[in-house]
Design a protein around this motif. Sequence first.
Motif, mmCIF file in Angstrom:
data_model
loop_
_atom_site.group_PDB
_atom_site.id
_atom_site.type_symbol
_atom_site.label_atom_id
_atom_site.label_comp_id
_atom_site.label_asym_id
_atom_site.label_seq_id
_atom_site.Cartn_x
_atom_site.Cartn_y
_atom_site.Cartn_z
ATOM 1 N N GLU A 278 6.093 23.081 -52.875
ATOM 2 C CA GLU A 278 6.942 23.534 -51.784
ATOM 3 C C GLU A 278 8.082 22.542 -51.574
ATOM 4 O O GLU A 278 7.962 21.356 -51.880
ATOM 5 N N ALA A 279 9.152 23.065 -51.028
ATOM 6 C CA ALA A 279 10.317 22.226 -50.746
ATOM 7 C C ALA A 279 10.117 21.549 -49.396
ATOM 8 O O ALA A 279 10.749 21.906 -48.388
ATOM 9 N N ARG A 280 9.257 20.574 -49.382
ATOM 10 C CA ARG A 280 8.941 19.837 -48.163
ATOM 11 C C ARG A 280 9.059 18.346 -48.446
ATOM 12 O O ARG A 280 8.635 17.860 -49.498
ATOM 13 N N VAL A 281 9.642 17.619 -47.503
ATOM 14 C CA VAL A 281 9.813 16.168 -47.623
ATOM 15 C C VAL A 281 9.000 15.520 -46.500
ATOM 16 O O VAL A 281 9.268 15.747 -45.316
ATOM 17 N N GLU A 282 8.019 14.739 -46.889
ATOM 18 C CA GLU A 282 7.186 14.055 -45.890
ATOM 19 C C GLU A 282 7.844 12.723 -45.517
ATOM 20 O O GLU A 282 8.111 11.879 -46.379
ATOM 21 N N ILE A 283 8.073 12.556 -44.214
ATOM 22 C CA ILE A 283 8.759 11.373 -43.702
ATOM 23 C C ILE A 283 7.847 10.676 -42.693
ATOM 24 O O ILE A 283 7.221 11.313 -41.848
ATOM 25 N N PRO A 300 14.204 19.728 -47.094
ATOM 26 C CA PRO A 300 15.186 18.779 -47.635
ATOM 27 C C PRO A 300 16.552 18.886 -46.963
ATOM 28 O O PRO A 300 17.316 17.922 -46.984
ATOM 29 N N ALA A 301 16.852 20.041 -46.365
ATOM 30 C CA ALA A 301 18.166 20.221 -45.729
ATOM 31 C C ALA A 301 18.224 19.681 -44.309
ATOM 32 O O ALA A 301 19.291 19.697 -43.694
ATOM 33 N N VAL A 302 17.103 19.173 -43.757
ATOM 34 C CA VAL A 302 17.093 18.636 -42.396
ATOM 35 C C VAL A 302 17.873 17.326 -42.366
ATOM 36 O O VAL A 302 17.734 16.480 -43.250
ATOM 37 N N GLN A 303 18.720 17.184 -41.344
ATOM 38 C CA GLN A 303 19.539 15.991 -41.220
ATOM 39 C C GLN A 303 18.819 14.908 -40.417
ATOM 40 O O GLN A 303 17.848 15.174 -39.686
ATOM 41 N N ALA A 304 19.328 13.679 -40.546
ATOM 42 C CA ALA A 304 18.718 12.541 -39.850
ATOM 43 C C ALA A 304 18.859 12.671 -38.336
ATOM 44 O O ALA A 304 18.029 12.149 -37.585
ATOM 45 N N SER A 305 19.863 13.394 -37.869
ATOM 46 C CA SER A 305 20.044 13.569 -36.428
ATOM 47 C C SER A 305 18.872 14.327 -35.808
ATOM 48 O O SER A 305 18.505 14.075 -34.654
ATOM 49 N N HIS A 306 18.259 15.258 -36.571
ATOM 50 C CA HIS A 306 17.096 15.993 -36.052
ATOM 51 C C HIS A 306 15.907 15.056 -35.849
ATOM 52 O O HIS A 306 15.177 15.167 -34.851
ATOM 53 N N VAL A 307 15.723 14.143 -36.772
ATOM 54 C CA VAL A 307 14.629 13.160 -36.622
ATOM 55 C C VAL A 307 14.894 12.257 -35.416
ATOM 56 O O VAL A 307 13.966 11.905 -34.663
ATOM 57 N N LYS A 308 16.134 11.897 -35.180
ATOM 58 C CA LYS A 308 16.464 11.061 -34.025
ATOM 59 C C LYS A 308 16.153 11.774 -32.714
ATOM 60 O O LYS A 308 15.651 11.162 -31.764
ATOM 61 N N GLU A 309 16.429 13.074 -32.657
ATOM 62 C CA GLU A 309 16.141 13.824 -31.438
ATOM 63 C C GLU A 309 14.642 13.845 -31.158
ATOM 64 O O GLU A 309 14.203 13.761 -29.996
ATOM 65 N N LEU A 310 13.823 13.938 -32.211
ATOM 66 C CA LEU A 310 12.370 13.911 -32.011
ATOM 67 C C LEU A 310 11.911 12.548 -31.511
ATOM 68 O O LEU A 310 10.999 12.447 -30.668
ATOM 69 N N LEU A 311 12.558 11.489 -31.985
ATOM 70 C CA LEU A 311 12.175 10.144 -31.542
ATOM 71 C C LEU A 311 12.646 9.870 -30.118
ATOM 72 O O LEU A 311 11.996 9.138 -29.368
ATOM 73 N N LYS A 312 13.769 10.460 -29.709
ATOM 74 C CA LYS A 312 14.254 10.244 -28.345
ATOM 75 C C LYS A 312 13.308 10.833 -27.309
ATOM 76 O O LYS A 312 13.271 10.373 -26.159
ATOM 77 N N GLN A 313 12.552 11.846 -27.722
ATOM 78 C CA GLN A 313 11.598 12.419 -26.792
ATOM 79 C C GLN A 313 10.465 11.439 -26.454
ATOM 80 O O GLN A 313 9.881 11.509 -25.378
ATOM 81 N N LYS A 314 10.206 10.538 -27.355
ATOM 82 C CA LYS A 314 9.173 9.524 -27.097
ATOM 83 C C LYS A 314 9.722 8.316 -26.357
ATOM 84 O O LYS A 314 8.990 7.637 -25.633
ATOM 85 N N ASN A 331 24.165 10.450 -39.174
ATOM 86 C CA ASN A 331 23.569 11.622 -38.532
ATOM 87 C C ASN A 331 23.571 12.857 -39.435
ATOM 88 O O ASN A 331 22.658 13.677 -39.390
ATOM 89 N N ASP A 332 24.602 13.024 -40.269
ATOM 90 C CA ASP A 332 24.686 14.209 -41.118
ATOM 91 C C ASP A 332 24.027 14.020 -42.479
ATOM 92 O O ASP A 332 24.120 14.908 -43.337
ATOM 93 N N GLN A 333 23.358 12.906 -42.720
ATOM 94 C CA GLN A 333 22.701 12.679 -44.001
ATOM 95 C C GLN A 333 21.406 13.481 -44.050
ATOM 96 O O GLN A 333 20.574 13.422 -43.149
ATOM 97 N N GLU A 334 21.231 14.257 -45.134
ATOM 98 C CA GLU A 334 20.053 15.103 -45.269
ATOM 99 C C GLU A 334 18.900 14.317 -45.892
ATOM 100 O O GLU A 334 19.106 13.441 -46.731
ATOM 101 N N LEU A 335 17.692 14.688 -45.488
ATOM 102 C CA LEU A 335 16.515 13.929 -45.933
ATOM 103 C C LEU A 335 16.259 14.095 -47.424
ATOM 104 O O LEU A 335 15.708 13.193 -48.051
ATOM 105 N N GLY A 336 16.649 15.232 -48.000
ATOM 106 C CA GLY A 336 16.418 15.429 -49.430
ATOM 107 C C GLY A 336 17.272 14.544 -50.311
ATOM 108 O O GLY A 336 16.965 14.379 -51.503
ATOM 109 N N SER A 337 18.322 13.960 -49.783
ATOM 110 C CA SER A 337 19.195 13.094 -50.570
ATOM 111 C C SER A 337 18.828 11.617 -50.466
ATOM 112 O O SER A 337 19.501 10.781 -51.073
ATOM 113 N N LEU A 338 17.756 11.296 -49.722
ATOM 114 C CA LEU A 338 17.360 9.892 -49.566
ATOM 115 C C LEU A 338 16.602 9.405 -50.799
ATOM 116 O O LEU A 338 15.827 10.152 -51.396
#
Length: 401
Positions: A278-283, A300-314, A331-338
């Motif tokens: 599956e096209a899934r990236v575990e972070i 893989p198309a999820v951007q780093a800004s989405h991960v930041k929003e999840l962390l801000k909730q904590k 913020n616009d860097q996608e996780l699949g390109s890391l």
Amino acid sequence: QKFWREAVALGLGRSKASPIYRPFYGKDSVMAGVEEFLVHFREESGPPAQQLGKQSAADADVTKGPRKRQHDRIVVAQSSKRRALVQAAAKKRGAPEEQGYNEELGDLRRTCMEEETALKKKQQDELDEKIVLEKKRMEDAIADCKRRQSEVLTTLQKEHQIRMCVLRKKQLSALFAPYLWIHGEQPNHFHGFYTIEVDKPVEALPIYKKHKSNCWLFATRGEWWIGSADYKDARKRGGWVRGVMPRLLAPPKEVTAWQVFKDGQLQSSDLRIEEMIEARVEIVVTSLAGEELLRKAFSPAVQASHVKELLKQKRPGCTVRLLLRSRTLKNDQELGSLSLEPGGALQAVFQAYTCKGCKRELAQQQAACTDKCEECHAVYCPTCSETRLRQCDWCYHSYCR
């Protein structure tokens, strides 16, 4: 009969022509016929006076012997002379008019011929112009038709090529892993998430492309290579990484000895390839102290800004920075390109809101109601915002002074 009686009398010089027949007596044919009639009539039937009943008795004595022939010759000669004089006078009177008429007729004939020639030339020129325009129109129509046919044919060929590639991709996805994760101990730009691709429907082995990058994994001459699109399109041996297939048509995961070009030479590498269904990236996201904050599989198309929003909730009231080996992610860097291995950890750095004006750290309650600049996103406390920020009268956004 009256016409010929008057003609004969006129020929003998005994009377004048009637106004009705006068135009006809001036013709040569009529007078010649009268003269011939007089001569033959006298020889065969006697004097014309006895036949016509109009000759006097004094003239009857002249109808016998040589005297009769002499008299006839005199009469004919006088008639001919009179007729010649009449004709000459008529010609003299009508010569200028006839000459003018002939000249006018000649001018009219020449004008008609010139107009006819000009009209024919004009019609021929118009016909030639129409023929040229029609030929040009036909040539343009044929060229346009050929162009459209070429475009339609090219479009159909591309669509057919795409369909064949999609079908071949499904076939190869059933034989090979649809997704690969390439990683190693030493980070490189070619590490990351790869997706199977097919650019030629006759390929026996698939090619893989790194997400949002120009890195390609392709096979040529019994070897797997990681290189740019130029090497991939030409199927040329070259690139950054090389691996020899242990057997024919071996997938890239079976390659154990990978070599990396470094300092102009091939050197052994610890490159590892993970096959994924599956096209899934575990972070995994950890804090600087090593505390695990987030573990989740993303697209893989999820951007780093989405991960930041999840962390801000904590950690509300704080800004978040994501680090990958001491490098801040955009913020616009996608996780699949890391360049990260599966389950690799990202570090999260939390920073409390600080007023840009007075440099004081804002509490969580104050951070929720602070004002920000729409351009630089600087945060100001309520006190500094009154002096440092101004509100737009049209959009009601705040901007730094």
